[in-house]
Motif scaffolding. Structure first.
Motif, PDB file in Angstrom:
ATOM      1  N   ASN A   1      -5.661   1.096  -1.842  1.00 26.83           N
ATOM      2  CA  ASN A   1      -4.656   1.076  -0.868  1.00 26.83           C
ATOM      3  C   ASN A   1      -3.218   1.368  -1.466  1.00 26.83           C
ATOM      4  O   ASN A   1      -2.882   1.948  -2.013  1.00 26.83           O
ATOM      5  CB  ASN A   1      -4.991  -0.337  -1.124  1.00 26.83           C
ATOM      6  CG  ASN A   1      -6.350  -0.681  -0.389  1.00 26.83           C
ATOM      7  OD1 ASN A   1      -6.607  -0.097   0.076  1.00 26.83           O
ATOM      8  ND2 ASN A   1      -6.746  -1.844  -0.869  1.00 26.83           N
ATOM      9  N   THR A   2      -2.694   1.295   0.061  1.00 31.27           N
ATOM     10  CA  THR A   2      -0.866   1.521  -0.407  1.00 31.27           C
ATOM     11  C   THR A   2      -0.278   0.558  -0.816  1.00 31.27           C
ATOM     12  O   THR A   2      -0.750  -0.638  -0.489  1.00 31.27           O
ATOM     13  CB  THR A   2      -0.474   1.565   1.202  1.00 31.27           C
ATOM     14  OG1 THR A   2      -0.498   2.385   2.178  1.00 31.27           O
ATOM     15  CG2 THR A   2       0.742   1.539   1.299  1.00 31.27           C
ATOM     16  N   PRO A   3       0.544   1.155  -1.887  1.00 33.00           N
ATOM     17  CA  PRO A   3       1.000   0.035  -2.221  1.00 33.00           C
ATOM     18  C   PRO A   3       2.149  -1.112  -1.713  1.00 33.00           C
ATOM     19  O   PRO A   3       2.113  -0.449  -0.919  1.00 33.00           O
ATOM     20  CB  PRO A   3       2.073   0.955  -3.530  1.00 33.00           C
ATOM     21  CG  PRO A   3       1.733   2.170  -3.773  1.00 33.00           C
ATOM     22  CD  PRO A   3       0.651   2.607  -1.963  1.00 33.00           C
ATOM     23  N   LEU A   4       2.100  -2.459  -2.559  1.00 32.16           N
ATOM     24  CA  LEU A   4       2.734  -3.135  -1.959  1.00 32.16           C
ATOM     25  C   LEU A   4       3.748  -2.821  -2.294  1.00 32.16           C
ATOM     26  O   LEU A   4       4.535  -3.317  -1.145  1.00 32.16           O
ATOM     27  CB  LEU A   4       2.726  -4.674  -2.852  1.00 32.16           C
ATOM     28  CG  LEU A   4       0.892  -5.508  -2.723  1.00 32.16           C
ATOM     29  CD1 LEU A   4       0.936  -5.966  -3.614  1.00 32.16           C
ATOM     30  CD2 LEU A   4       0.351  -5.035  -1.544  1.00 32.16           C
ATOM     31  N   VAL A   5       4.854  -2.226  -3.139  1.00 30.85           N
ATOM     32  CA  VAL A   5       5.521  -2.275  -3.218  1.00 30.85           C
ATOM     33  C   VAL A   5       6.400  -1.453  -2.094  1.00 30.85           C
ATOM     34  O   VAL A   5       8.003  -1.554  -1.442  1.00 30.85           O
ATOM     35  CB  VAL A   5       6.400  -1.630  -4.706  1.00 30.85           C
ATOM     36  CG1 VAL A   5       5.979   0.587  -4.151  1.00 30.85           C
ATOM     37  CG2 VAL A   5       7.649  -1.332  -4.666  1.00 30.85           C
ATOM     38  N   ILE A   6       5.737  -1.009  -1.171  1.00 36.87           N
ATOM     39  CA  ILE A   6       6.028   0.090  -0.032  1.00 36.87           C
ATOM     40  C   ILE A   6       7.058  -1.299   1.114  1.00 36.87           C
ATOM     41  O   ILE A   6       7.360  -1.405   1.882  1.00 36.87           O
ATOM     42  CB  ILE A   6       5.147   0.941   0.535  1.00 36.87           C
ATOM     43  CG1 ILE A   6       5.377   1.704  -0.315  1.00 36.87           C
ATOM     44  CG2 ILE A   6       5.016   1.679   1.879  1.00 36.87           C
ATOM     45  CD1 ILE A   6       3.956   3.129  -0.316  1.00 36.87           C
ATOM     46  N   ASN A   7       5.914  -1.822   1.145  1.00 32.04           N
ATOM     47  CA  ASN A   7       6.029  -3.304   2.245  1.00 32.04           C
ATOM     48  C   ASN A   7       7.372  -3.464   2.041  1.00 32.04           C
ATOM     49  O   ASN A   7       8.034  -4.186   2.894  1.00 32.04           O
ATOM     50  CB  ASN A   7       4.496  -4.203   2.606  1.00 32.04           C
ATOM     51  CG  ASN A   7       3.173  -3.547   2.595  1.00 32.04           C
ATOM     52  OD1 ASN A   7       2.767  -2.452   1.547  1.00 32.04           O
ATOM     53  ND2 ASN A   7       2.989  -3.573   3.569  1.00 32.04           N
ATOM     54  N   VAL A   8       7.435  -3.954   0.505  1.00 32.29           N
ATOM     55  CA  VAL A   8       8.320  -5.059   0.324  1.00 32.29           C
ATOM     56  C   VAL A   8      10.188  -4.064   0.246  1.00 32.29           C
ATOM     57  O   VAL A   8      10.696  -4.560   0.882  1.00 32.29           O
ATOM     58  CB  VAL A   8       9.203  -5.038  -1.258  1.00 32.29           C
ATOM     59  CG1 VAL A   8       9.670  -6.257  -1.866  1.00 32.29           C
ATOM     60  CG2 VAL A   8       6.791  -6.263  -1.363  1.00 32.29           C
ATOM     61  N   LEU A   9       9.936  -2.652   0.551  1.00 36.84           N
ATOM     62  CA  LEU A   9      10.916  -1.999   0.848  1.00 36.84           C
ATOM     63  C   LEU A   9      11.349  -1.682   1.843  1.00 36.84           C
ATOM     64  O   LEU A   9      12.523  -1.776   1.864  1.00 36.84           O
ATOM     65  CB  LEU A   9      10.638  -0.782  -0.100  1.00 36.84           C
ATOM     66  CG  LEU A   9      11.789   0.292  -0.350  1.00 36.84           C
ATOM     67  CD1 LEU A   9      12.609   0.302  -1.110  1.00 36.84           C
ATOM     68  CD2 LEU A   9      11.195   1.772  -1.540  1.00 36.84           C
ATOM     69  N   ALA A  10       9.882  -1.276   2.318  1.00 34.98           N
ATOM     70  CA  ALA A  10      10.139  -1.813   4.150  1.00 34.98           C
ATOM     71  C   ALA A  10      10.964  -2.533   4.388  1.00 34.98           C
ATOM     72  O   ALA A  10      12.074  -2.755   5.807  1.00 34.98           O
ATOM     73  CB  ALA A  10       9.140  -1.077   4.834  1.00 34.98           C
ATOM     74  N   SER A  11      10.380  -3.786   4.270  1.00 30.73           N
ATOM     75  CA  SER A  11      11.200  -5.061   4.563  1.00 30.73           C
ATOM     76  C   SER A  11      12.643  -5.439   3.938  1.00 30.73           C
ATOM     77  O   SER A  11      14.053  -4.991   4.730  1.00 30.73           O
ATOM     78  CB  SER A  11      10.141  -5.982   3.997  1.00 30.73           C
ATOM     79  OG  SER A  11      10.908  -7.348   4.745  1.00 30.73           O
ATOM     80  N   LEU A  12      12.867  -5.150   2.711  1.00 34.16           N
ATOM     81  CA  LEU A  12      14.501  -4.953   2.675  1.00 34.16           C
ATOM     82  C   LEU A  12      15.366  -4.198   2.863  1.00 34.16           C
ATOM     83  O   LEU A  12      16.034  -4.085   3.536  1.00 34.16           O
ATOM     84  CB  LEU A  12      14.334  -4.753   0.793  1.00 34.16           C
ATOM     85  CG  LEU A  12      13.836  -5.895   0.300  1.00 34.16           C
ATOM     86  CD1 LEU A  12      14.215  -4.996  -1.737  1.00 34.16           C
ATOM     87  CD2 LEU A  12      15.645  -6.886  -0.186  1.00 34.16           C
ATOM     88  N   ILE A  13      14.591  -2.763   3.098  1.00 29.76           N
ATOM     89  CA  ILE A  13      15.494  -2.005   4.213  1.00 29.76           C
ATOM     90  C   ILE A  13      15.930  -2.376   5.652  1.00 29.76           C
ATOM     91  O   ILE A  13      16.873  -1.888   6.420  1.00 29.76           O
ATOM     92  CB  ILE A  13      14.848  -0.241   3.728  1.00 29.76           C
ATOM     93  CG1 ILE A  13      15.062   0.241   2.596  1.00 29.76           C
ATOM     94  CG2 ILE A  13      16.427   0.445   4.306  1.00 29.76           C
ATOM     95  CD1 ILE A  13      14.262   1.485   1.984  1.00 29.76           C
ATOM     96  N   GLU A  14      15.152  -3.109   6.275  1.00 27.38           N
ATOM     97  CA  GLU A  14      15.291  -3.382   7.249  1.00 27.38           C
ATOM     98  C   GLU A  14      16.357  -4.420   7.052  1.00 27.38           C
ATOM     99  O   GLU A  14      16.808  -4.526   8.141  1.00 27.38           O
ATOM    100  CB  GLU A  14      13.513  -3.937   8.302  1.00 27.38           C
ATOM    101  CG  GLU A  14      13.066  -2.593   7.979  1.00 27.38           C
ATOM    102  CD  GLU A  14      12.092  -2.927   8.575  1.00 27.38           C
ATOM    103  OE1 GLU A  14      11.148  -3.860   8.844  1.00 27.38           O
ATOM    104  OE2 GLU A  14      11.137  -2.411   9.177  1.00 27.38           O
TER     105      GLU A  14
END
Length: 220
Positions: free
Chosen positions: A29-42
């Protein structure tokens, strides 16, 4: 019309396990860090918009870095863009953590630079590619990363070179620094016992119905 938005609840423990025990199988599955990083940058971009709105006169006098600016804003959200990069490169969580370190260092070294909708996609593909070269034993060519990111090879080559010089080639990330950034990401998801991250496109009304194969080219 209101519609329900599926969300992913990420706990610090789940993120920690994903960061350190990720499986590199093709069906992972897509690594969870991608979700967190996307949210941080947004959230960083939203904060930048507020600053620009309230302090436009002051900011206009600053020296800004526009090397990553594109002519047209891509019609993919940060989340979708990162998922695309992962889908075609299979870069593991450690690559995204190191890319996050590089983004932080770049912003600190270039005080006039602010992440926005015009530069975020190019900044991400550049830092992810550089981080992948630093972390992984085997990597794709720049031409492949360029295709994945919606750039020409020459464009990505130029961005990589500019990035390296603007970073003064400070790419080393030791274990303690890596772990400190992992801890920071874990703290981000610890608020309220779990971090709810939208999996659907947050700006759906501004995004056309396009598949991953129809990614808009990030033009100069």
């Amino acid at each position: 019309m209101a519609s329900s938005s599926p969300s992913l609840t990420i706990s610090p423990r789940k993120l920690h396990y994903d960061l350190y025990s990720y499986s590199y199988k093709q069906d992972s599955n897509t690594p969870l860090v991608i979700n967190v990083l996307a949210s941080l940058i947004e959230r960083t971009m939203a904060r930048t918009q507020r600053i620009v709105k309230n302090c436009s006169k002051v900011l206009s006098k600053e020296i800004t870095t526009k090397i990553f600016d594109c002519r047209e804003v891509p019609d993919l959200t940060i989340q979708s863009y990162l998922e695309r990069v992962f889908r075609y490169t299979r870069a593991g969580p450690s690559v995204y953590v190191v890319a996050y370190v590089y983004i932080d260092r770049f912003c600190q070294s270039n005080v006039g630079f602010r992440i926005n909708s015009r530069n975020v996609h190019r900044l991400l593909i550049t830092t992810i590619m550089v981080a992948s070269k630093y972390v992984e034993d085997m990597n794709f060519r720049n031409s492949y990363f360029a295709k994945v990111g919606g750039l020409t090879t020459n464009e990505l080559n130029e961005l990589e070179l500019e990035f390296l010089f603007m970073m003064n080639f400070k790419l080393h990330v030791n274990v303690s620094v890596f772990e400190s950034y992992c801890c920071h990401l874990e703290r981000e998801v610890s608020i309220g016992g779990g971090y709810h991250i939208e999996k659907t496109l947050r700006c759906a009304e501004e995004i056309k119905e396009k598949g991953y194969t129809q990614i808009a080219r990030v033009m100069l």
